[in-house]
Design an enzyme around this catalytic site. Sequence first.
Site, short mmCIF file in Angstrom:
data_model
loop_
_atom_site.label_atom_id
_atom_site.label_comp_id
_atom_site.label_asym_id
_atom_site.label_seq_id
_atom_site.Cartn_x
_atom_site.Cartn_y
_atom_site.Cartn_z
N HIS A 149 3.22 0.58 -1.34
CA HIS A 149 2.53 1.18 -0.19
C HIS A 149 1.04 0.86 -0.32
O HIS A 149 0.37 1.39 -1.21
CB HIS A 149 2.75 2.70 -0.17
N ASN B 193 4.95 2.02 6.63
CA ASN B 193 4.56 3.37 7.10
C ASN B 193 3.04 3.58 7.03
O ASN B 193 2.56 4.49 6.37
CB ASN B 193 5.32 4.46 6.35
N ASP C 2 7.61 1.31 -6.04
CA ASP C 2 7.37 2.35 -5.03
C ASP C 2 5.95 2.92 -5.22
O ASP C 2 5.74 4.13 -5.13
CB ASP C 2 8.42 3.46 -5.09
ZN ZN Z 1 11.16 5.13 0.06
#
Ligand code: ZN
Length: 430
Positions: free
Chosen positions: A62, A94, A304
Site C-alpha cells: 500500500h 485503495n 501487505d
Molecule cells: Zn488485504
Amino acid sequence: MRILIKNGRVLDPSCGRDEIANLWIADGQIADDQGVEEAVADKVIDATGCWVMPGLVDLHVHLRDPGLTYKETVETGCKAAIAGGYTTIFAMPNTKPVADSEDVIRYVEEKGDKTGIHVHQVGAITKGMEGKELAPLKQLSSAGAIAFSEDGKSVMDSGIYREAMIQTRQLGMPIFAHCEDKPLVQGGVMNMDEKAKELSLPGISNAVEDIIVARDLLLAKETGAQLHLCHCSTKDSVRMLRLAKREGLAVSGEACPHHFVLTSEDIPADDGNYKMNPPLRREADRAAIVEGLRDGTLGAIATDHAPHSDEEKNGSMLQAAFGIVGLETVVPLTITKLYREEKFPALRIAELLSTGPAKIAGILEGEGAGTLQPGTTADVTILDPEAKYRVDASKFASMGHNTPFHGMNVYGEVKYTICDGNILKGELIK
Ligand SMILES: [Zn+2]
C-alpha cells in the site's frame, strides 16, 4: 558499465541454481561472463558469505498515493522497498481516489519510474471500490495495469465478481483477492479466540476469510480465471487452496511474515500495532501457513505493507487502523523463522520472495523479474543470512513505523539492492 559480484552464493530458483560463483552485470543486464578477469570490472561487490538472488518481488504493497500521502508516498514507499531488498512492487488500488481510472494508474506508474524500481499499480475491480459496478478493466490494462484487486475488501456481489473474472481471464491477467465476508466481521478487531476474551476485544472468526476463499475458488473454477489469494491466514484457506491446485485450477496464494511468525498469543496487550487484517490467528493456523509455504501451496511471501500515521496506530485496537508496515522487515523475519527455525532450503526462500511472485504476476518471462539468467534485466538482491541485529522501527525509510516487530532480535540483512543494473542500496569495494 560492468559490475562484478564475487564469491556469493548465487540462488536462481528459475533454473534451480545454487552455487558459490561470480555474477556479472553488463549494461544493466545479467551477463554471461564466466572467466572474465576481475580487472575489467568497473565496480566490484564482495558477496562472500552472502546470498545473491533475483531482486525481490512484492505482490502486496500500500503506497497510499494519491490522496493519503500523510501515511506514505510513492517515493517513501519505494525507498522502504529498496531498503528491504525489493526491485518490483505491486501497489494496491485503495487510494484516494481509488485506482479505477487510467489517470491514477499512469500517475503512480510515472512516479514509480523515477524511483529506480519497478512499480506496478494494480487496478480496482469496481468503480470507487464500491462493489456495485465494474471498473473499466480493459482501459486500466491499456494504461498499464497488469493485475486487478479490490484489496481492503471483497467484492461481495458474486454476480459482479464473476463478470470481473470473465473479463480478467480474457485480458490474461490475475485477480489478487482479499477474502473477507464483510457483514460477518461485526466490529471484530483481532482473532476470535481466548486471547480476545482475555483482552475483552471483539473477534474476527476464521470463517470471515474461509467463506470468501471457498466462493472465490468456486468462481475461478467456473470461469477459468487466474485467481491469487492475498494474505492467507487460516488453516482452512490453505487446505482449500491445496485442493484447488490439485484439481488443476489457475490459482495461487501468498502469506505475510506476521502470519507465519506470530499468533494472537503473542499479543501482549491491547496495542494497535498488533492490529491487522486478516488478524494474527491461532498456532494451528500459523503452522498451516508454514506448511503451505513449504510444500508450494502458497507460492509467494508478500508484505501487505500498510503504513499509517502514529496517531492512527497508537492506542487501543478498538480505534486503531488495520495494518502494519512490512517492506523493511520481510527479509529478517523470513530468514529468522523459515530459514533458521523451519529449515527451509535457501533456494525455496529465494523462490518465495522473488521467482514465485514474479511467476504469479506473469512478469518472469516478459520483464525478466525473478531470474538471474543471462540476458535478463539485472535486478539483484544481496543479503547476509548470518547478520544479527535488532529491528529498529525509528530507522525505517517508510513514513510508517507501525510494527509489532520493533526491538526483535533477528538474522538476515539486505546488503545490496540492484535494479536494472543500478546499485540503489549498498557500498562498493571498488
Ligand atoms: Zn488485504
